[in-house]
Design a protein around this motif. Sequence first.
Motif, PDB file in Angstrom:
ATOM      1  N   LEU A  54       7.492 -17.425 -42.030  1.00  0.00           N
ATOM      2  CA  LEU A  54       7.741 -17.463 -41.030  1.00  0.00           C
ATOM      3  C   LEU A  54       6.442 -16.663 -40.467  1.00  0.00           C
ATOM      4  O   LEU A  54       5.768 -15.619 -40.864  1.00  0.00           O
ATOM      5  CB  LEU A  54       8.974 -17.015 -40.651  1.00  0.00           C
ATOM      6  CG  LEU A  54       9.954 -17.078 -40.915  1.00  0.00           C
ATOM      7  CD1 LEU A  54      10.860 -16.824 -40.388  1.00  0.00           C
ATOM      8  CD2 LEU A  54      10.373 -19.083 -40.412  1.00  0.00           C
ATOM      9  N   MET A  55       5.759 -17.580 -39.277  1.00  0.00           N
ATOM     10  CA  MET A  55       5.023 -16.502 -38.899  1.00  0.00           C
ATOM     11  C   MET A  55       5.252 -14.743 -38.018  1.00  0.00           C
ATOM     12  O   MET A  55       4.603 -13.746 -38.471  1.00  0.00           O
ATOM     13  CB  MET A  55       4.646 -16.989 -36.848  1.00  0.00           C
ATOM     14  CG  MET A  55       3.448 -15.863 -36.101  1.00  0.00           C
ATOM     15  SD  MET A  55       3.810 -16.411 -33.821  1.00  0.00           S
ATOM     16  CE  MET A  55       2.448 -17.841 -34.890  1.00  0.00           C
ATOM     17  N   GLY A  56       6.457 -15.271 -38.085  1.00  0.00           N
ATOM     18  CA  GLY A  56       7.436 -13.383 -37.666  1.00  0.00           C
ATOM     19  C   GLY A  56       8.656 -13.391 -36.851  1.00  0.00           C
ATOM     20  O   GLY A  56       8.761 -14.383 -36.580  1.00  0.00           O
ATOM     21  N   ALA A  57       9.231 -11.925 -36.975  1.00  0.00           N
ATOM     22  CA  ALA A  57      10.110 -12.038 -35.954  1.00  0.00           C
ATOM     23  C   ALA A  57      10.488 -11.343 -35.387  1.00  0.00           C
ATOM     24  O   ALA A  57      10.293 -10.245 -35.115  1.00  0.00           O
ATOM     25  CB  ALA A  57      11.495 -11.873 -36.754  1.00  0.00           C
ATOM     26  N   ALA A  58      11.011 -11.283 -33.673  1.00  0.00           N
ATOM     27  CA  ALA A  58      11.070 -10.794 -33.110  1.00  0.00           C
ATOM     28  C   ALA A  58      12.580 -10.071 -33.107  1.00  0.00           C
ATOM     29  O   ALA A  58      13.841 -10.831 -32.460  1.00  0.00           O
ATOM     30  CB  ALA A  58      10.316 -10.972 -31.096  1.00  0.00           C
ATOM     31  N   LEU A  59      13.610  -8.656 -33.350  1.00  0.00           N
ATOM     32  CA  LEU A  59      14.126  -8.774 -32.776  1.00  0.00           C
ATOM     33  C   LEU A  59      14.286  -7.511 -31.619  1.00  0.00           C
ATOM     34  O   LEU A  59      13.713  -6.487 -32.620  1.00  0.00           O
ATOM     35  CB  LEU A  59      14.497  -7.817 -34.631  1.00  0.00           C
ATOM     36  CG  LEU A  59      14.141  -9.440 -35.409  1.00  0.00           C
ATOM     37  CD1 LEU A  59      14.519  -8.503 -36.918  1.00  0.00           C
ATOM     38  CD2 LEU A  59      15.538 -10.412 -35.567  1.00  0.00           C
ATOM     39  N   ASP A  60      15.332  -7.812 -31.095  1.00  0.00           N
ATOM     40  CA  ASP A  60      16.243  -6.548 -30.695  1.00  0.00           C
ATOM     41  C   ASP A  60      17.882  -5.930 -30.987  1.00  0.00           C
ATOM     42  O   ASP A  60      17.882  -5.212 -30.894  1.00  0.00           O
ATOM     43  CB  ASP A  60      16.262  -6.688 -28.885  1.00  0.00           C
ATOM     44  CG  ASP A  60      17.059  -5.912 -28.006  1.00  0.00           C
ATOM     45  OD1 ASP A  60      15.955  -4.735 -28.156  1.00  0.00           O
ATOM     46  OD2 ASP A  60      17.235  -6.015 -27.729  1.00  0.00           O
ATOM     47  N   VAL A  61      18.214  -6.663 -31.812  1.00  0.00           N
ATOM     48  CA  VAL A  61      19.360  -6.729 -32.416  1.00  0.00           C
ATOM     49  C   VAL A  61      19.449  -7.196 -33.914  1.00  0.00           C
ATOM     50  O   VAL A  61      19.035  -7.406 -34.198  1.00  0.00           O
ATOM     51  CB  VAL A  61      21.218  -7.454 -31.641  1.00  0.00           C
ATOM     52  CG1 VAL A  61      21.003  -7.353 -30.688  1.00  0.00           C
ATOM     53  CG2 VAL A  61      20.401  -9.071 -31.435  1.00  0.00           C
ATOM     54  N   PHE A  62      20.748  -6.256 -34.653  1.00  0.00           N
ATOM     55  CA  PHE A  62      20.739  -5.715 -35.761  1.00  0.00           C
ATOM     56  C   PHE A  62      22.589  -5.846 -35.913  1.00  0.00           C
ATOM     57  O   PHE A  62      23.077  -5.312 -35.548  1.00  0.00           O
ATOM     58  CB  PHE A  62      19.850  -4.673 -36.113  1.00  0.00           C
ATOM     59  CG  PHE A  62      18.330  -5.187 -36.045  1.00  0.00           C
ATOM     60  CD1 PHE A  62      17.429  -5.420 -37.042  1.00  0.00           C
ATOM     61  CD2 PHE A  62      18.355  -4.204 -34.731  1.00  0.00           C
ATOM     62  CE1 PHE A  62      16.125  -5.223 -36.184  1.00  0.00           C
ATOM     63  CE2 PHE A  62      16.564  -4.307 -34.786  1.00  0.00           C
ATOM     64  CZ  PHE A  62      15.591  -4.902 -34.702  1.00  0.00           C
ATOM     65  N   GLU A  63      22.391  -6.585 -37.563  1.00  0.00           N
ATOM     66  CA  GLU A  63      23.610  -6.364 -37.915  1.00  0.00           C
ATOM     67  C   GLU A  63      24.160  -4.873 -38.220  1.00  0.00           C
ATOM     68  O   GLU A  63      25.421  -4.526 -37.859  1.00  0.00           O
ATOM     69  CB  GLU A  63      23.342  -6.897 -39.400  1.00  0.00           C
ATOM     70  CG  GLU A  63      23.517  -8.147 -39.884  1.00  0.00           C
ATOM     71  CD  GLU A  63      23.890  -8.893 -41.036  1.00  0.00           C
ATOM     72  OE1 GLU A  63      25.035  -9.240 -40.707  1.00  0.00           O
ATOM     73  OE2 GLU A  63      23.276  -8.955 -41.677  1.00  0.00           O
ATOM     74  N   GLN A  64      23.349  -4.231 -38.839  1.00  0.00           N
ATOM     75  CA  GLN A  64      23.717  -2.682 -38.264  1.00  0.00           C
ATOM     76  C   GLN A  64      22.963  -1.954 -37.571  1.00  0.00           C
ATOM     77  O   GLN A  64      21.499  -1.967 -37.107  1.00  0.00           O
ATOM     78  CB  GLN A  64      23.676  -1.584 -39.482  1.00  0.00           C
ATOM     79  CG  GLN A  64      24.008  -0.413 -40.107  1.00  0.00           C
ATOM     80  CD  GLN A  64      24.146   0.269 -41.135  1.00  0.00           C
ATOM     81  OE1 GLN A  64      23.316  -0.795 -41.839  1.00  0.00           O
ATOM     82  NE2 GLN A  64      24.207   1.419 -41.460  1.00  0.00           N
ATOM     83  N   GLU A  65      23.259  -1.486 -36.203  1.00  0.00           N
ATOM     84  CA  GLU A  65      22.709  -0.688 -35.192  1.00  0.00           C
ATOM     85  C   GLU A  65      23.197   1.096 -35.490  1.00  0.00           C
ATOM     86  O   GLU A  65      24.417   1.169 -35.300  1.00  0.00           O
ATOM     87  CB  GLU A  65      23.107  -0.915 -33.567  1.00  0.00           C
ATOM     88  CG  GLU A  65      21.825  -2.158 -34.048  1.00  0.00           C
ATOM     89  CD  GLU A  65      21.941  -2.990 -32.136  1.00  0.00           C
ATOM     90  OE1 GLU A  65      22.326  -2.382 -31.936  1.00  0.00           O
ATOM     91  OE2 GLU A  65      21.499  -4.584 -32.327  1.00  0.00           O
ATOM     92  N   PRO A  66      22.414   2.026 -34.905  1.00  0.00           N
ATOM     93  CA  PRO A  66      21.059   2.182 -35.357  1.00  0.00           C
ATOM     94  C   PRO A  66      20.075   0.718 -36.814  1.00  0.00           C
ATOM     95  O   PRO A  66      20.841   1.799 -37.698  1.00  0.00           O
ATOM     96  CB  PRO A  66      20.295   3.358 -35.163  1.00  0.00           C
ATOM     97  CG  PRO A  66      21.517   4.161 -34.454  1.00  0.00           C
ATOM     98  CD  PRO A  66      22.686   3.578 -35.458  1.00  0.00           C
TER      99      PRO A  66
END
Length: 324
Positions: A248-260
């Motif tokens: 992929l070109m990339g990923a913009a992620l604001d949410v995750f399976e584990q936070e923080p």
Amino acid sequence: MKKEIILIPNAIKAHELAALKEVAPECEFILCDKSHPANLEQLERATIIFGNVSPKELKQAKNLKWIQTHSAGVDPYCKPGILAEGAIITNATGAYGMPISEYMVGTVLAFYKNLLKYKVRQPQAIWSNVGHIKYVENTKVLCIGLGDIGSNFAKRMKKLGAYTMGIKRTTANKPDYMDELYTSEQLKDILPKADIVALSLPRTSDTIHLINKEMLELMKDDALIINVGRGEAIDTEALVDCLRSGKLMGAALDVFEQEPLPSDHPLWQMENVLITPHVSGGNYDKETGDIVFHLTYNNFKRYFNDEPLENIVDLTTGYKVSNS
């Protein structure tokens, strides 16, 4: 006049509280905040809650009739045994479409114009061209989830000249800002066409790992994936492997399976990943806070006028009940 006990677990402005009291002067208001959280007695007495509490706290609200959340996503509250029997949830759908969709557009431009690469070189004072850029115009954007957030993102990308495609759970009429509209069952057929894949989904049994290894392999080699809904919608391990391979070109992620996100997680070290700590939809601007209160205030008036509430959530799906 209904004499309700209204718990407000988050800070509230004086003029907002005054407006609520004007609607229901005979009601009792219990004010709490982070420094003075609600205690067990207050939770047990509350019949209405305006704001967000933890699921553990909500379980203690045995007399609750209605909770109006400050968030659009309410999936933690939809699990059996959390909400008092007969109580309803209304969410803040409509408040976050603008700020989150603008965040999403910003991430697209950051990747398409190589802004992240230039930012990394800035501390070393490197004056060099990092390579080709991409245009948004004629780019094919796939919005998985067309609620308030996905719809607003599609509208903004459409105005920039993108070709918009959308995925909904159920069949619906195609809005003007969508060039193509499909249902979830057709996702495999549409993914290979998309240059940008944007997820804005709640957490449900159907959305967990919706984007898995198989789905990632179907995507274009230079596709960009954006996730602002729930981290569980993407299989994180599969995404890491995919990004490492250069798929992929990339990923913009604001949410995750584990936070923080754990500090030793490989995503932190990837140049083709933009990480933000679940802030795209936070109340960091006055406008969003005003909209959330406006939604709350209007529902408050509806409640005391015995009118149907807006933004009622279906506890079995986690989605807002359709008005159609």
